[in-house]
Design a protein around this motif. Structure first.
Motif, PDB file in Angstrom:
ATOM      1  N   THR A 133     -57.548  26.431 -24.783  1.00 33.15           N
ATOM      2  CA  THR A 133     -57.266  27.566 -23.895  1.00 33.15           C
ATOM      3  C   THR A 133     -57.487  27.109 -22.458  1.00 33.15           C
ATOM      4  N   SER A 134     -57.128  27.953 -21.519  1.00 37.17           N
ATOM      5  CA  SER A 134     -57.304  27.611 -20.105  1.00 37.17           C
ATOM      6  C   SER A 134     -58.783  27.503 -19.739  1.00 37.17           C
ATOM      7  N   ASP A 135     -59.661  28.103 -20.547  1.00 42.65           N
ATOM      8  CA  ASP A 135     -61.104  28.010 -20.271  1.00 42.65           C
ATOM      9  C   ASP A 135     -61.644  26.595 -20.477  1.00 42.65           C
ATOM     10  N   HIS A 136     -60.908  25.780 -21.215  1.00 46.67           N
ATOM     11  CA  HIS A 136     -61.364  24.423 -21.500  1.00 46.67           C
ATOM     12  C   HIS A 136     -61.007  23.428 -20.396  1.00 46.67           C
ATOM     13  N   LYS A 137     -60.149  23.791 -19.447  1.00 48.74           N
ATOM     14  CA  LYS A 137     -59.710  22.831 -18.438  1.00 48.74           C
ATOM     15  C   LYS A 137     -60.860  22.429 -17.522  1.00 48.74           C
ATOM     16  N   GLY A 138     -60.721  21.284 -16.911  1.00 47.13           N
ATOM     17  CA  GLY A 138     -61.761  20.752 -16.036  1.00 47.13           C
ATOM     18  C   GLY A 138     -62.000  19.283 -16.316  1.00 47.13           C
ATOM     19  N   ILE A 139     -63.087  18.754 -15.810  1.00 44.73           N
ATOM     20  CA  ILE A 139     -63.428  17.342 -15.997  1.00 44.73           C
ATOM     21  C   ILE A 139     -64.630  17.233 -16.936  1.00 44.73           C
ATOM     22  N   VAL A 140     -64.479  16.421 -17.981  1.00 47.76           N
ATOM     23  CA  VAL A 140     -65.544  16.240 -18.968  1.00 47.76           C
ATOM     24  C   VAL A 140     -65.799  14.755 -19.170  1.00 47.76           C
ATOM     25  N   TYR A 141     -66.922  14.450 -19.808  1.00 47.19           N
ATOM     26  CA  TYR A 141     -67.251  13.079 -20.183  1.00 47.19           C
ATOM     27  C   TYR A 141     -68.116  13.124 -21.441  1.00 47.19           C
ATOM     28  N   CYS A 142     -68.284  11.988 -22.075  1.00 50.56           N
ATOM     29  CA  CYS A 142     -69.092  11.912 -23.298  1.00 50.56           C
ATOM     30  C   CYS A 142     -70.328  11.047 -23.051  1.00 50.56           C
ATOM     31  N   LYS A 143     -71.368  11.318 -23.812  1.00 42.53           N
ATOM     32  CA  LYS A 143     -72.604  10.546 -23.750  1.00 42.53           C
ATOM     33  C   LYS A 143     -72.957  10.087 -25.159  1.00 42.53           C
ATOM     34  N   ALA A 144     -73.336   8.802 -25.280  1.00 42.86           N
ATOM     35  CA  ALA A 144     -73.677   8.240 -26.598  1.00 42.86           C
ATOM     36  C   ALA A 144     -75.055   7.597 -26.546  1.00 42.86           C
ATOM     37  N   GLU A 145     -75.802   7.742 -27.646  1.00 44.39           N
ATOM     38  CA  GLU A 145     -77.125   7.134 -27.767  1.00 44.39           C
ATOM     39  C   GLU A 145     -77.231   6.429 -29.113  1.00 44.39           C
ATOM     40  N   SER A 146     -77.791   5.204 -29.073  1.00 41.96           N
ATOM     41  CA  SER A 146     -78.020   4.454 -30.311  1.00 41.96           C
ATOM     42  C   SER A 146     -79.043   3.358 -30.053  1.00 41.96           C
ATOM     43  N   GLN A 147     -80.296   3.661 -30.361  1.00 46.22           N
ATOM     44  CA  GLN A 147     -81.381   2.687 -30.242  1.00 46.22           C
ATOM     45  C   GLN A 147     -81.459   2.055 -28.858  1.00 46.22           C
ATOM     46  N   GLY A 148     -81.428   2.877 -27.845  1.00 39.43           N
ATOM     47  CA  GLY A 148     -81.508   2.352 -26.486  1.00 39.43           C
ATOM     48  C   GLY A 148     -81.136   3.411 -25.477  1.00 39.43           C
ATOM     49  N   ALA A 149     -80.931   2.987 -24.239  1.00 39.92           N
ATOM     50  CA  ALA A 149     -80.578   3.920 -23.178  1.00 39.92           C
ATOM     51  C   ALA A 149     -79.203   4.528 -23.446  1.00 39.92           C
ATOM     52  N   PRO A 150     -79.010   5.814 -23.131  1.00 41.64           N
ATOM     53  CA  PRO A 150     -77.704   6.450 -23.346  1.00 41.64           C
ATOM     54  C   PRO A 150     -76.639   5.846 -22.439  1.00 41.64           C
ATOM     55  N   GLN A 151     -75.402   5.893 -22.919  1.00 34.87           N
ATOM     56  CA  GLN A 151     -74.269   5.388 -22.145  1.00 34.87           C
ATOM     57  C   GLN A 151     -73.276   6.511 -21.915  1.00 34.87           C
ATOM     58  N   ILE A 152     -72.564   6.422 -20.782  1.00 33.79           N
ATOM     59  CA  ILE A 152     -71.610   7.455 -20.389  1.00 33.79           C
ATOM     60  C   ILE A 152     -70.191   6.908 -20.514  1.00 33.79           C
ATOM     61  N   SER A 153     -69.284   7.734 -21.020  1.00 32.25           N
ATOM     62  CA  SER A 153     -67.882   7.334 -21.148  1.00 32.25           C
ATOM     63  C   SER A 153     -67.171   7.497 -19.810  1.00 32.25           C
ATOM     64  N   ILE A 154     -65.882   7.154 -19.792  1.00 33.96           N
ATOM     65  CA  ILE A 154     -65.065   7.459 -18.624  1.00 33.96           C
ATOM     66  C   ILE A 154     -64.895   8.971 -18.534  1.00 33.96           C
ATOM     67  N   LYS A 155     -64.349   9.448 -17.424  1.00 34.97           N
ATOM     68  CA  LYS A 155     -64.119  10.879 -17.255  1.00 34.97           C
ATOM     69  C   LYS A 155     -62.720  11.248 -17.732  1.00 34.97           C
ATOM     70  N   TYR A 156     -62.626  12.471 -18.252  1.00 31.69           N
ATOM     71  CA  TYR A 156     -61.347  12.970 -18.747  1.00 31.69           C
ATOM     72  C   TYR A 156     -61.002  14.256 -18.005  1.00 31.69           C
ATOM     73  N   HIS A 157     -59.814  14.274 -17.416  1.00 28.26           N
ATOM     74  CA  HIS A 157     -59.346  15.473 -16.710  1.00 28.26           C
ATOM     75  C   HIS A 157     -58.511  16.298 -17.681  1.00 28.26           C
ATOM     76  N   LEU A 158     -59.031  17.471 -18.064  1.00 27.55           N
ATOM     77  CA  LEU A 158     -58.328  18.331 -19.017  1.00 27.55           C
ATOM     78  C   LEU A 158     -57.429  19.288 -18.243  1.00 27.55           C
ATOM     79  N   LEU A 159     -56.121  19.151 -18.463  1.00 22.96           N
ATOM     80  CA  LEU A 159     -55.134  19.999 -17.778  1.00 22.96           C
ATOM     81  C   LEU A 159     -54.519  20.950 -18.793  1.00 22.96           C
ATOM     82  N   TYR A 160     -54.600  22.238 -18.498  1.00 19.10           N
ATOM     83  CA  TYR A 160     -54.017  23.220 -19.404  1.00 19.10           C
ATOM     84  C   TYR A 160     -52.534  23.374 -19.084  1.00 19.10           C
ATOM     85  N   VAL A 161     -51.692  23.207 -20.099  1.00 19.72           N
ATOM     86  CA  VAL A 161     -50.248  23.272 -19.925  1.00 19.72           C
ATOM     87  C   VAL A 161     -49.710  24.405 -20.782  1.00 19.72           C
TER      88      VAL A 161
END
Length: 364
Positions: A226-254
């Protein structure tokens, strides 16, 4: 006495009190032929299932043995792998970037009755699906044999790269109301804990398992965007160490997949000093085969103020098997003067219409 002797000789019941030898009361085989009904049913079922689907994919181990592959396989980055597919006319599928960059680490050979795929010096970026199938050909026409295929998803784990690397630092995801949208932050370690976050307002997005789900082979999936989901998001992962951040994703509602250009405009600076160089960028995100034309309106245009305008476009991988076309026009003003302050207007046009955007640059 004679009568009793006859009963013993003819084998009539006579109980013996001696202890039984070990294994004495096991059922002994007899010569009577019995139809093995149940085994035959199992054989038929096995034969029927093999007609429906027969995996032809195997892995050659370090010890020189062939073993069948499960749905997923985890290897450490740096390891090499050899896969084999039975058949004389085999087609392979693997992460597309290996083709894009014509990676010399990958080799495929047809060797008589099987095809061989070898990947050496693996990296986290090689994580993905590897599959093969037989081709049935009649003359120049070929089709996939659905009964003889094989597939596995290989994780090349790397503590330094929890997310599968991508060629860009920013990606576009279209939110279409009539189909799921995938935020493709895939991981190299299947056991990693992965969360989804919105950049603004800063918050973790709840994964309810229904409207928003997570698939370790795909990423996060919005089942009903839905249009409520649009915006900029990213992911975070953790596995036996410091968390890592993914690239950013621009969500465009069409709302409608094809339409006038989705356009943004930005200046290198909204306030400039005299003598500065200022560039204004007009960017359009759209379908790969839709061309975009740009027009500009800017201060002192009528007096033929010299500016430099460059137009270009490129295709980027959306990470879900589709590509997006980025069309851009950049207007450069050198030796900024007071007369250059004002509104810079970009008009982007395609076959479905045009979009006008503007930004203001002021004299500091």
């Amino acid at each position: 006495c004679l009568f009793s002797l006859i009963l013993l000789v003819t084998g009539q019941p006579a109980k013996s009190k001696r202890p039984k030898e070990p294994g004495e009361n096991k059922i002994k085989p007899v010569n009577k032929k019995v139809k093995p009904k149940i085994p035959r049913m199992k054989e038929r079922e096995s034969a029927d299932s093999s007609l429906k689907s027969q995996s032809i994919l195997t892995q050659m181990t370090d010890k020189g043995h062939l073993q069948k592959l499960s749905a997923t396989l985890s290897l450490s980055a740096g390891e090499s792998i050899e896969l084999r597919c039975k058949g004389s006319n085999v087609t392979w599928n693997y992460p597309s970037y290996l083709d894009t960059f014509k990676d010399s680490r990958l080799s495929i050979k047809q060797l008589g009755r099987y095809s061989q795929l070898i990947l050496t010096n693996s990296t986290a970026a090689d994580t993905g699906e590897y599959s093969c199938w037989l081709q049935l050909c009649n003359g120049n026409k070929c089709r996939k044999d659905e009964t003889k295929t094989g597939s596995t998803y290989i994780f090349f784990t790397d503590k330094e790269e929890l997310f599968v690397p991508t060629p860009s630092y920013f990606d576009i995801v279209y939110l279409n109301p009539d189909k799921p949208a995938v935020i493709p932050c895939r991981v190299t370690t299947p056991s990693a804990k992965v969360t989804l976050h919105r950049e603004f307002p800063a918050e973790e997005i709840e994964i309810d398992g229904t409207d928003v789900t997570y698939d370790v082979k795909k990423g996060f999936v919005y089942q009903h965007p839905t249009s409520d989901h649009k915006g900029i998001v990213y992911c975070k992962a953790e596995s036996q160490g410091a968390p890592q951040i993914s690239i950013k994703y621009h969500l465009l509602y069409v709302e409608v997949p094809k339409g006038p250009p989705s356009t943004t405009i930005a200046a290198s600076s909204t306030r400039a000093e005299v003598g500065d160089s200022v560039h204004v960028s007009c960017t359009v995100l759209g379908e790969p085969d839709v061309e975009v034309n740009f027009r500009w309106q800017y201060p002192e245009q009528e007096s033929k103020r010299p500016v430099i305008i460059q137009n270009f476009w490129r295709l980027i991988n959306r990470g879900t098997g589709h590509t997006t076309r980025i069309s851009k026009s950049v207007l450069l003003v050198e030796d900024f003067e007071a007369r250059d302050a004002g509104n810079y207007i970009c008009i982007a046009q395609n076959l479905q219409g045009e979009t006008t955007v503007a930004t203001k640059v002021e004299l500091n």
